[in-house]
Design a protein around this motif. Structure first.
Motif, PDB file in Angstrom:
ATOM      1  N   GLU A  17       1.171  -0.959   0.120  1.00 45.79           N
ATOM      2  CA  GLU A  17       0.032  -0.065  -0.127  1.00 45.79           C
ATOM      3  C   GLU A  17       0.852   0.918   0.498  1.00 45.79           C
ATOM      4  O   GLU A  17       0.578   2.289  -0.401  1.00 45.79           O
ATOM      5  N   ASN A  18       2.340   0.929   0.094  1.00 46.21           N
ATOM      6  CA  ASN A  18       2.689   2.873   0.408  1.00 46.21           C
ATOM      7  C   ASN A  18       4.131   2.693  -0.420  1.00 46.21           C
ATOM      8  O   ASN A  18       5.709   3.104  -0.755  1.00 46.21           O
ATOM      9  N   MET A  19       4.042   1.814  -1.894  1.00 43.40           N
ATOM     10  CA  MET A  19       5.035   1.237  -2.579  1.00 43.40           C
ATOM     11  C   MET A  19       4.300   1.827  -4.385  1.00 43.40           C
ATOM     12  O   MET A  19       2.896   1.812  -3.962  1.00 43.40           O
ATOM     13  N   ASP A  20       4.675   2.127  -4.973  1.00 47.11           N
ATOM     14  CA  ASP A  20       4.157   2.270  -6.017  1.00 47.11           C
ATOM     15  C   ASP A  20       4.693   0.522  -6.752  1.00 47.11           C
ATOM     16  O   ASP A  20       5.725  -0.156  -7.406  1.00 47.11           O
ATOM     17  N   VAL A  21       3.183   0.189  -7.264  1.00 44.40           N
ATOM     18  CA  VAL A  21       3.120  -1.337  -7.685  1.00 44.40           C
ATOM     19  C   VAL A  21       3.913  -1.457  -9.363  1.00 44.40           C
ATOM     20  O   VAL A  21       4.197  -2.425  -9.162  1.00 44.40           O
ATOM     21  N   ASN A  22       3.300  -0.070  -9.451  1.00 42.50           N
ATOM     22  CA  ASN A  22       3.752  -0.037 -11.529  1.00 42.50           C
ATOM     23  C   ASN A  22       5.064   0.055 -11.384  1.00 42.50           C
ATOM     24  O   ASN A  22       6.345  -0.693 -12.517  1.00 42.50           O
ATOM     25  N   ASN A  23       6.239  -0.098 -10.417  1.00 42.53           N
ATOM     26  CA  ASN A  23       7.310  -0.138  -9.990  1.00 42.53           C
ATOM     27  C   ASN A  23       8.066  -1.858 -10.277  1.00 42.53           C
ATOM     28  O   ASN A  23       8.993  -2.445 -10.086  1.00 42.53           O
ATOM     29  N   LEU A  24       7.184  -2.704  -9.808  1.00 40.84           N
ATOM     30  CA  LEU A  24       7.344  -4.153  -9.578  1.00 40.84           C
ATOM     31  C   LEU A  24       7.684  -4.668 -11.162  1.00 40.84           C
ATOM     32  O   LEU A  24       6.945  -3.808 -12.291  1.00 40.84           O
ATOM     33  N   PRO A  25       8.620  -5.787 -11.342  1.00 45.62           N
ATOM     34  CA  PRO A  25       8.263  -6.371 -12.263  1.00 45.62           C
ATOM     35  C   PRO A  25       6.960  -6.839 -12.561  1.00 45.62           C
ATOM     36  O   PRO A  25       6.329  -7.288 -12.140  1.00 45.62           O
ATOM     37  N   GLN A  26       6.360  -7.297 -13.933  1.00 46.23           N
ATOM     38  CA  GLN A  26       5.075  -7.193 -14.679  1.00 46.23           C
ATOM     39  C   GLN A  26       4.773  -8.713 -13.742  1.00 46.23           C
ATOM     40  O   GLN A  26       3.463  -8.439 -13.151  1.00 46.23           O
ATOM     41  N   THR A 254      24.930  -0.415  -7.820  1.00 52.55           N
ATOM     42  CA  THR A 254      25.871   0.779  -8.539  1.00 52.55           C
ATOM     43  C   THR A 254      26.595   1.258  -6.852  1.00 52.55           C
ATOM     44  O   THR A 254      26.360   0.859  -5.629  1.00 52.55           O
ATOM     45  N   PRO A 255      28.164   2.312  -7.385  1.00 49.30           N
ATOM     46  CA  PRO A 255      28.623   2.372  -6.555  1.00 49.30           C
ATOM     47  C   PRO A 255      27.315   3.305  -5.701  1.00 49.30           C
ATOM     48  O   PRO A 255      27.272   3.733  -4.332  1.00 49.30           O
ATOM     49  N   ARG A 293      19.421  -8.374  -1.716  1.00 50.20           N
ATOM     50  CA  ARG A 293      18.430 -10.500  -2.559  1.00 50.20           C
ATOM     51  C   ARG A 293      17.575  -9.790  -2.831  1.00 50.20           C
ATOM     52  O   ARG A 293      17.596 -10.349  -3.773  1.00 50.20           O
ATOM     53  N   ILE A 294      16.524  -9.036  -2.717  1.00 50.21           N
ATOM     54  CA  ILE A 294      15.050  -8.589  -3.013  1.00 50.21           C
ATOM     55  C   ILE A 294      15.581  -8.216  -3.628  1.00 50.21           C
ATOM     56  O   ILE A 294      14.884  -7.932  -5.040  1.00 50.21           O
ATOM     57  N   ALA A 295      16.173  -7.232  -4.406  1.00 46.00           N
ATOM     58  CA  ALA A 295      16.944  -6.204  -5.110  1.00 46.00           C
ATOM     59  C   ALA A 295      17.329  -7.398  -6.116  1.00 46.00           C
ATOM     60  O   ALA A 295      16.815  -6.866  -7.478  1.00 46.00           O
ATOM     61  N   ASP A 322      15.102  -0.965  -8.683  1.00 44.67           N
ATOM     62  CA  ASP A 322      14.863  -1.977  -8.094  1.00 44.67           C
ATOM     63  C   ASP A 322      14.357  -2.100  -6.626  1.00 44.67           C
ATOM     64  O   ASP A 322      14.753  -2.307  -5.789  1.00 44.67           O
ATOM     65  N   TYR A 323      16.362  -0.903  -6.631  1.00 43.65           N
ATOM     66  CA  TYR A 323      17.265  -0.465  -5.543  1.00 43.65           C
ATOM     67  C   TYR A 323      15.720   0.051  -4.779  1.00 43.65           C
ATOM     68  O   TYR A 323      16.087  -0.502  -3.171  1.00 43.65           O
ATOM     69  N   GLN A 324      15.093   1.264  -4.992  1.00 42.39           N
ATOM     70  CA  GLN A 324      14.315   1.848  -4.665  1.00 42.39           C
ATOM     71  C   GLN A 324      13.533   0.795  -4.178  1.00 42.39           C
ATOM     72  O   GLN A 324      12.929   1.349  -2.957  1.00 42.39           O
ATOM     73  N   THR A 325      12.743  -0.093  -4.848  1.00 45.29           N
ATOM     74  CA  THR A 325      12.047  -1.376  -4.294  1.00 45.29           C
ATOM     75  C   THR A 325      12.069  -1.959  -3.026  1.00 45.29           C
ATOM     76  O   THR A 325      11.882  -1.812  -1.822  1.00 45.29           O
ATOM     77  N   ALA A 326      13.610  -2.257  -3.001  1.00 46.85           N
ATOM     78  CA  ALA A 326      13.906  -3.240  -2.382  1.00 46.85           C
ATOM     79  C   ALA A 326      14.213  -2.051  -0.937  1.00 46.85           C
ATOM     80  O   ALA A 326      13.866  -3.168   0.431  1.00 46.85           O
TER      81      ALA A 326
END
Length: 419
Positions: A17-26, A254-255, A293-295, A322-326
């Motif tokens: 509920e607190n994330m943008d689901v559209n940023n997840l893999p399809q 990434t660094p 791992r989640i990323a 993916d990093y932001q989502t993880a």
């Protein structure tokens, strides 16, 4: 003694509920389409991530000064009371069943420690445990809790698991074990009796303090859900085959992402550690590994072409999305584990979260249309297993208290919504 979370506290624990689901893999978006409530979405998201991570061979991330390899294997315990909807996590098991049919992967939780060990060894250290009845785990593992706790703790770090008896001795090197368990707090506490043994910080914990009223959707099979599971399982199988025959590939942040993760852990959680105690520090440190791992799982689910064995670039870099989502998922899991931490540190085990008894009378009324016939009332009651005599008594009580009014013979109208 930990009390029930209030609505504001529970909302803060919600992940999806607190994330943008559209940023997840399809594929993950498709999986989440089968969930309805915020709690269901969180349980399905986390259990699906764990299940998917169990079938991603040849992917790893290096962590720490020693550059230790970690694979996409996670272990999760969903803690909640009966009838809170934990069964939706079983959809994650359906995702990996097609792979298990080709190559043994699933390890029954209803097994003695020797049987568990033998199965894991036979599968070259790879396995997936999924049990929706925590009592199965608690009962069968009671005689060897220490062995299981140690084995699961070592598997979480891919450390060698050894077993020695008078007539035999064997070791499982580099175990890659994923696990999803659901159960009550007392069952969780049986597996994690204290926070000092190290397993607590390695086991992801999801607290569910939500109870939904009965709905006819839970007794009506959904063809769309069945088709969604089948499609997602086929996609996961294709990804598994692709990774299985590819060369080992390193995944890395990434660094800038690494710098952000370090800064985030150093600045965001000191207050939480001061409030809970230094023992919680290990949870924060290991959350960094969980986030990576989640990323890695999210990135793999996108099915990028660079997984091919002839890819020129040997290192797979994490995308910012993916990093932001993880990281966001990790932030929420920290709060769930803080709740579990307090529960374990309590003076005695408690069945948290508590659930009030179902008010079938109010639920039945809420499911009826504003204007309904007696036959509709009886059909809905039959669906819920309510006796006819009870239904007629409730119908009389509703009329007596002005909840409904009789329009004509066998036809009624609600006067106001059920409380």
């Amino acid at each position: 003694m930990i009390q029930n979370l209030n609505s504001e506290e529970q909302a803060n624990l919600h992940i999806v509920e607190n994330m943008d689901v559209n940023n997840l893999p399809q594929m993950m978006q498709n999986v989440l389409s089968m969930a309805h409530t915020p709690a269901e979405k969180d349980m399905l998201l986390m259990s699906a991530l764990v299940a998917c991570g169990s079938v991603m061979p040849n992917l790893y991330v290096k962590y720490g000064l020693a550059a230790k390899r970690y694979y996409p294997n996670l272990q999760l315990f969903i803690v909640g009371s009966a009838a809170c909807g934990k069964g939706i996590a079983n959809l994650a098991l359906d995702l990996v069943k097609p792979i298990h049919e080709k190559l043994p992967l699933i390890i029954p939780g209803d097994a003695t420690y020797p049987a568990f060990y033998q199965t894991l060894a036979k599968q070259n250290g790879r396995g997936y445990i999924h049990e929706s009845e925590g009592s199965v785990i608690t009962d069968i593992w009671r005689s060897s809790t220490a062995n299981y706790n140690t084995a699961l703790r070592k598997a979480a770090e891919h450390e060698t698991i050894s077993r020695s008896r008078c007539r035999e001795a064997s070791v499982i090197e580099n175990p890659q074990l994923s696990m999803v368990l659901t159960g009550t707090f007392s069952q969780y506490h049986a597996l994690v009796p204290s926070i000092e043994n190290g397993y607590f910080s390695r086991l992801l914990t999801l607290i569910v303090d939500e109870h939904h009223a009965f709905s006819s959707q839970y007794v009506q099979p959904s063809e769309s859900s069945d088709e969604t599971v089948k499609t997602c399982a086929e996609q996961l199988y294709r990804l598994y085959e692709k990774l299985l025959f590819a060369k080992p590939r390193e995944f890395c942040l990434t660094p800038d992402q690494r710098a952000r993760l370090g800064h985030h852990l150093e600045t965001a959680y000191p207050t939480l550690i001061r409030l809970l105690g230094e023992d919680f520090h290990s949870v924060v440190l290991r959350m960094a590994v969980h986030i990576e791992r989640i990323a890695m799982i999210l990135t793999a689910l996108r099915g990028m072409s660079e997984y091919d064995s002839d890819a020129k670039n040997k290192v797979i870099e994490c995308s910012d999305v993916d990093y932001q989502t993880a990281e966001m998922i990790g932030n929420k899991l920290i709060l769930h584990m803080a709740q579990a931490y307090q529960m374990i540190k309590g003076s005695e085990p408690v069945n948290v979260p508590k659930v009030l008894p179902l008010d079938q009378k109010q639920i039945l009324l809420s499911l009826l249309p504003e204007e309904f016939e007696s036959k509709v009332l009886l059909e809905e009651a039959q669906t819920q297993g309510i006796p006819r005599r009870t239904v007629f008594r409730w119908n009389d009580e509703w009329q007596e208290h002005g909840v409904i009014v009789k329009i004509r013979h066998g036809v009624y109208r609600k006067q106001y919504a059920a409380a």
